[in-house]
Design a protein around this motif. Sequence first.
Motif, PDB file in Angstrom:
ATOM      1  N   SER A 125      -0.241   8.122   3.309  1.00 32.57           N
ATOM      2  CA  SER A 125      -1.368   7.344   3.730  1.00 32.57           C
ATOM      3  C   SER A 125      -1.523   6.019   3.227  1.00 32.57           C
ATOM      4  CB  SER A 125      -2.670   8.196   3.707  1.00 32.57           C
ATOM      5  OG  SER A 125      -3.796   7.569   4.090  1.00 32.57           O
ATOM      6  N   LEU A 126      -1.722   5.130   3.955  1.00 30.35           N
ATOM      7  CA  LEU A 126      -2.052   3.774   3.647  1.00 30.35           C
ATOM      8  C   LEU A 126      -3.656   3.771   2.813  1.00 30.35           C
ATOM      9  CD1 LEU A 126      -1.399   1.458   6.506  1.00 30.35           C
ATOM     10  CD2 LEU A 126      -0.156   1.860   4.677  1.00 30.35           C
ATOM     11  N   ILE A 127      -4.237   4.720   2.797  1.00 27.01           N
ATOM     12  CA  ILE A 127      -5.398   5.193   2.092  1.00 27.01           C
ATOM     13  C   ILE A 127      -5.458   6.211   1.067  1.00 27.01           C
ATOM     14  CG2 ILE A 127      -8.185   5.509   2.767  1.00 27.01           C
ATOM     15  CD1 ILE A 127      -7.699   4.894   5.428  1.00 27.01           C
ATOM     16  N   GLN A 128      -5.933   5.969  -0.009  1.00 27.83           N
ATOM     17  CA  GLN A 128      -5.795   7.115  -1.096  1.00 27.83           C
ATOM     18  C   GLN A 128      -6.277   8.491  -0.673  1.00 27.83           C
ATOM     19  OE1 GLN A 128      -4.283   6.396  -4.077  1.00 27.83           O
ATOM     20  NE2 GLN A 128      -4.316   8.584  -4.283  1.00 27.83           N
ATOM     21  N   THR A 129      -5.662   9.614  -0.645  1.00 30.13           N
ATOM     22  CA  THR A 129      -6.003  10.796  -0.365  1.00 30.13           C
ATOM     23  C   THR A 129      -6.724  11.511  -1.142  1.00 30.13           C
ATOM     24  OG1 THR A 129      -4.120  10.705   1.444  1.00 30.13           O
ATOM     25  CG2 THR A 129      -5.037  12.838   1.003  1.00 30.13           C
ATOM     26  N   GLU A 130      -7.643  12.283  -0.898  1.00 31.61           N
ATOM     27  CA  GLU A 130      -8.114  13.210  -1.998  1.00 31.61           C
ATOM     28  C   GLU A 130      -7.858  14.847  -1.479  1.00 31.61           C
ATOM     29  OE1 GLU A 130     -12.376  12.579  -2.492  1.00 31.61           O
ATOM     30  OE2 GLU A 130     -12.084  10.310  -2.426  1.00 31.61           O
ATOM     31  N   ARG A 187       1.015  -1.214   0.070  1.00 32.94           N
ATOM     32  CA  ARG A 187       0.063  -0.044  -0.078  1.00 32.94           C
ATOM     33  C   ARG A 187       0.888   1.124  -0.102  1.00 32.94           C
ATOM     34  NH1 ARG A 187      -3.997  -0.840   4.922  1.00 32.94           N
ATOM     35  NH2 ARG A 187      -5.197   0.772   3.772  1.00 32.94           N
ATOM     36  N   LEU A 188       1.958   1.052   0.922  1.00 34.87           N
ATOM     37  CA  LEU A 188       3.047   2.460   0.757  1.00 34.87           C
ATOM     38  C   LEU A 188       3.461   2.507  -0.655  1.00 34.87           C
ATOM     39  CD1 LEU A 188       4.646   2.266   4.201  1.00 34.87           C
ATOM     40  CD2 LEU A 188       3.354   4.178   3.393  1.00 34.87           C
TER      41      LEU A 188
END
Length: 474
Positions: free
Chosen positions: A262-267, A49-50
């Motif tokens: 972030s491990l989550i896609q950032t908007e 993910r990174l």
Amino acid sequence: MAARAPHPHIVILPFPGQGHVKPMLILAELLSRSSLAVTVVNTDHNHRRLVAGGGTDTAGGIDFLSIPDGLPPEHPRIGTSVADLLFSIPKFTKPIFKSLISSMRRPPACVISDAIMSFAIDVAGELGIPAMTFRVCSAAGCWINSHLQHLVEAGDIPVREGSADMDSLLSFKIPGLENVIRRRDLPHICRLSPDNPYLQFEISQTSKSSKASALIINTFEELEAPIIAHLRSIFPAVYAIGPLHASLSSISPNRRCSCSSSLIQTERTCMNWLDSQPSKSVLYISFGSLTELTREQLMEFWHGIINSEKRFLWAIRPDLIIDEDEIPEELKNSTKERGFMAGWVPQEEVLEHEAVGGFLTHCGWNSTIESISAGKSMLGWPCFVDQLVNSRCVEELWNLGIDIKDINDRSTIERMVRNLMEGKQEHITKSTAELARLARDSVREGGSSHRNFMELVQAIRLLHSTKDCLQTRE
């Protein structure tokens, strides 16, 4: 000319959750910028993910390695299912981590492990390597966890949800928190039976982590000095070096942590919307990286927020809503007048934005200390682990907001949002501004966190030089 001595080598092992990985990656970058060689060991799942987010590309001076976590690829690793990692990692990963450390061409001078990855302390001890432990919670949360067994013996655990004594102070008096923490405020695992494996896991991890040579914690003396002093009765050394994100900004103004993607896609589309909003007019809403809401909970929050007639920015992860693939259309359509719905947002920037006047939060420690540093008051709706402690401290100990744990009805949410955003409680406004100033001062040169960080670096250098001396004698 004599060869230049190699930099001390540090291995950092985070627990594989967003709230754990982020602060430990910031710590890695801070140590790297202090001329230490740093290797971060993530799980294979999080490493992918990174890499996908470019988080390992810009981390100059930091090496990244990965090891399996023992769970199948399709495992969700969110919400309550993240607890599966607690048991799979020590059993499955410990021997692999030991083999990894043993095979390094440059043995580390020190291992810094997440406090709930205490098997790394055992591994380090078996290999003759010093180990430090990193707690991603507040000092208060860490101190309470160290007393869980005492609370069991005193009958404060289990907390019986919905019982009349949930608002009673604890029978066992935790030093420094005697008149603050109620049964309701204990970590959610305290609502389980004393023999529950999750509660026993936390008790055992806390006990094992005390064997480390030092505790590193993402807080600052001016916020939690009395509790930090108590923690020094458990650990040989305690380094309070937070807020970590502010430490990095202090070193490089206008720059975020280069390796903490972030491990989550950032908007980022929300930032343009914030730019168009009046000062302190927007309530920012986020329940973190692991919390899951039922549709009923989501709709109660939505009605309360809409009825408050306040502007809001709501970060809703794709997997936030249980059994829902998408945000309900009625929610999307009804927020267009005053609200903005986003996915995972750049939270530090959002909180520091002039348009944001308050934060409705799950009170995870990263979110809490980022809000403190940004000078934003909080409305705390905690869900599990240390969040319940943090939310209580936000209101009762630090006067930084309102604790609404265990409440989820639209009328209460509407009223509390109005109270927070309209600044009806002057003591909260005053405390928020003062602690924001103290947080920023702590990470500047000469500040308490800056001094503690320099002492940490010096301690690591001493471990390195001591190891070199011993090897030379041999």
